[in-house]
Design an enzyme around this catalytic site. Structure first.
Site, PDB file in Angstrom:
ATOM      1  N   CYS A 212     -66.677   2.151 -32.829  1.00 20.71           N
ATOM      2  CA  CYS A 212     -66.432   3.168 -31.795  1.00 20.71           C
ATOM      3  C   CYS A 212     -65.674   4.430 -32.305  1.00 20.71           C
ATOM      4  O   CYS A 212     -65.774   5.576 -32.403  1.00 20.71           O
ATOM      5  CB  CYS A 212     -65.901   2.790 -30.397  1.00 20.71           C
ATOM      6  SG  CYS A 212     -64.266   2.167 -30.600  1.00 20.71           S
ATOM      7  N   HIS A 267     -61.425   0.807 -27.207  1.00 17.54           N
ATOM      8  CA  HIS A 267     -62.518   1.652 -27.021  1.00 17.54           C
ATOM      9  C   HIS A 267     -62.368   3.018 -26.890  1.00 17.54           C
ATOM     10  O   HIS A 267     -61.413   3.312 -26.346  1.00 17.54           O
ATOM     11  CB  HIS A 267     -63.731   1.004 -26.250  1.00 17.54           C
ATOM     12  CG  HIS A 267     -65.125   1.513 -26.304  1.00 17.54           C
ATOM     13  ND1 HIS A 267     -65.958   1.103 -27.448  1.00 17.54           N
ATOM     14  CD2 HIS A 267     -65.973   2.493 -25.570  1.00 17.54           C
ATOM     15  CE1 HIS A 267     -67.034   1.895 -27.276  1.00 17.54           C
ATOM     16  NE2 HIS A 267     -66.932   2.385 -25.968  1.00 17.54           N
ATOM     17  N   HIS A 279     -71.305   6.978 -27.306  1.00 17.64           N
ATOM     18  CA  HIS A 279     -70.429   6.180 -27.991  1.00 17.64           C
ATOM     19  C   HIS A 279     -71.257   5.053 -28.728  1.00 17.64           C
ATOM     20  O   HIS A 279     -72.746   5.098 -28.704  1.00 17.64           O
ATOM     21  CB  HIS A 279     -69.403   5.625 -26.989  1.00 17.64           C
ATOM     22  CG  HIS A 279     -70.120   4.733 -25.872  1.00 17.64           C
ATOM     23  ND1 HIS A 279     -69.502   3.606 -25.300  1.00 17.64           N
ATOM     24  CD2 HIS A 279     -71.308   4.771 -25.500  1.00 17.64           C
ATOM     25  CE1 HIS A 279     -70.193   3.410 -24.272  1.00 17.64           C
ATOM     26  NE2 HIS A 279     -71.448   3.833 -24.442  1.00 17.64           N
TER      27      HIS A 279
END
Length: 309
Positions: A212, A267, A279
């Protein structure tokens, strides 16, 4: 004071009062006229898009999501509005169901209560136009037939006129336009990596896989903005903003799960506008995900704006 002087003075006073009164009426008429012109332009633009494809999150010109249709049409008419259903519903001027005018935004839900799930643009003659997921295209519907699903209406035309300054501030650069253009660039760069596999701990030097934070670091670097390598470090830069002020290009930082009490960031995603995030995770790799009213939103720890304003 002679009688003649008194008559002249009184006459001048009446003339001045009448002039001021007429000036105010002319000003009001000009404002109404301006709104009317915008309304006609919006209706004409909206009707011209009937039959265009539905695509979740799309903002035109070939396909449209529910909110994307309004965002595009208003943008073409020179009015900047939000790009998600929830944001559009929370702003603007409230209008009752029976008082809607052409160009107003109308909001509905399948159950007729709760939060709006789809929206359209009222075009007059008991009709509204919206991008329908079930039909797969932009369609015209009878407004009164949807009264049981109606949640509310918002006007952005009078608000636009009232918000305009009487004299423009030419000394201030158009930072909003620059920031918006840079945000669009960030999203476009990110989209070229759609489907790239996810790999935890992926090297920042490769574009064959991403985790991420290596994804956000790479995308922003190509847009000219340097970010640290991992998500927790990235959460320390930029300006903290609230979810209600979320803008395209903002970084959204999340914890591991909704249930965990820890706010440890695990994240990061890029807000892409129209209620979606760009993402990478798990099997889909780089992808778009719905954000509002999902576990993604419920996991949010903080939002950071790293694009200069």
């Amino acid at each position: 004071m002679t009688k003649r002087d008194w008559v002249m003075k009184s006459t001048i006073a009446v003339m001045l009062s009448t002039s001021l009164l007429m000036g105010g009426q002319v000003g009001q008429a000009a404002a109404y006229s301006q709104d009317s012109v915008k309304s006609e332009e919006i209706v004409k633009l909206t009707k011209s898009l009937v039959g265009k494809d539905y695509k979740y999150g799309a903002e035109g010109p070939k396909s449209f999501g529910s909110a994307g249709l309004a965002t595009y049409v208003y943008g073409q008419a020179g009015i900047k509005i939000q790009d998600t259903i929830s944001e559009l519903y929370s702003k603007g001027t409230k209008v009752s169901r029976t008082a809607v005018k052409p160009g107003d935004l109308v909001f509905f839900s399948s159950s007729g209560n709760g939060k709006p799930t789809f929206m359209g643009i009222y075009v007059g003659n008991d009709q509204f136009i919206y991008s329908s997921q079930s039909k797969g295209e932009v369609v015209v519907k009878k407004y009164s037939a949807y009264k049981n699903k109606f949640l509310g209406a918002r006007s952005y035309l009078s608000a636009e006129s009232a918000a305009k300054p009487t004299t423009p501030d030419s000394s201030k650069p158009d930072q909003d336009a620059k920031a918006s253009a840079l945000a669009d660039k960030v999203i476009k760069i990110g989209e070229k990596y759609m489907g790239t596999p996810y790999k935890f701990g992926s090297s920042k030097n490769t574009t064959k896989t991403f985790d991420c934070s290596s994804f956000t670091q790479r995308v922003f670097k190509e847009a000219g903005i340097e970010l640290p390598r991992d998500s927790r470090q990235q959460s320390t830069v930029g300006k903290t903003v609230s979810l209600k002020n979320l803008k395209k290009g903002d970084l959204i930082f999340m914890k591991a799960s909704v249930k965990t009490s820890s706010d440890r960031i695990t994240h990061v995603a890029i807000y892409a506008g129209n209620g979606k995030i760009l993402h990478t995770y798990g099997k889909p790799g780089v992808t778009y995900s719905k954000f509002f009213d999902t576990n993604w939103e419920r996991r949010v720890v903080k939002v950071k704006r790293v694009i200069p304003e």
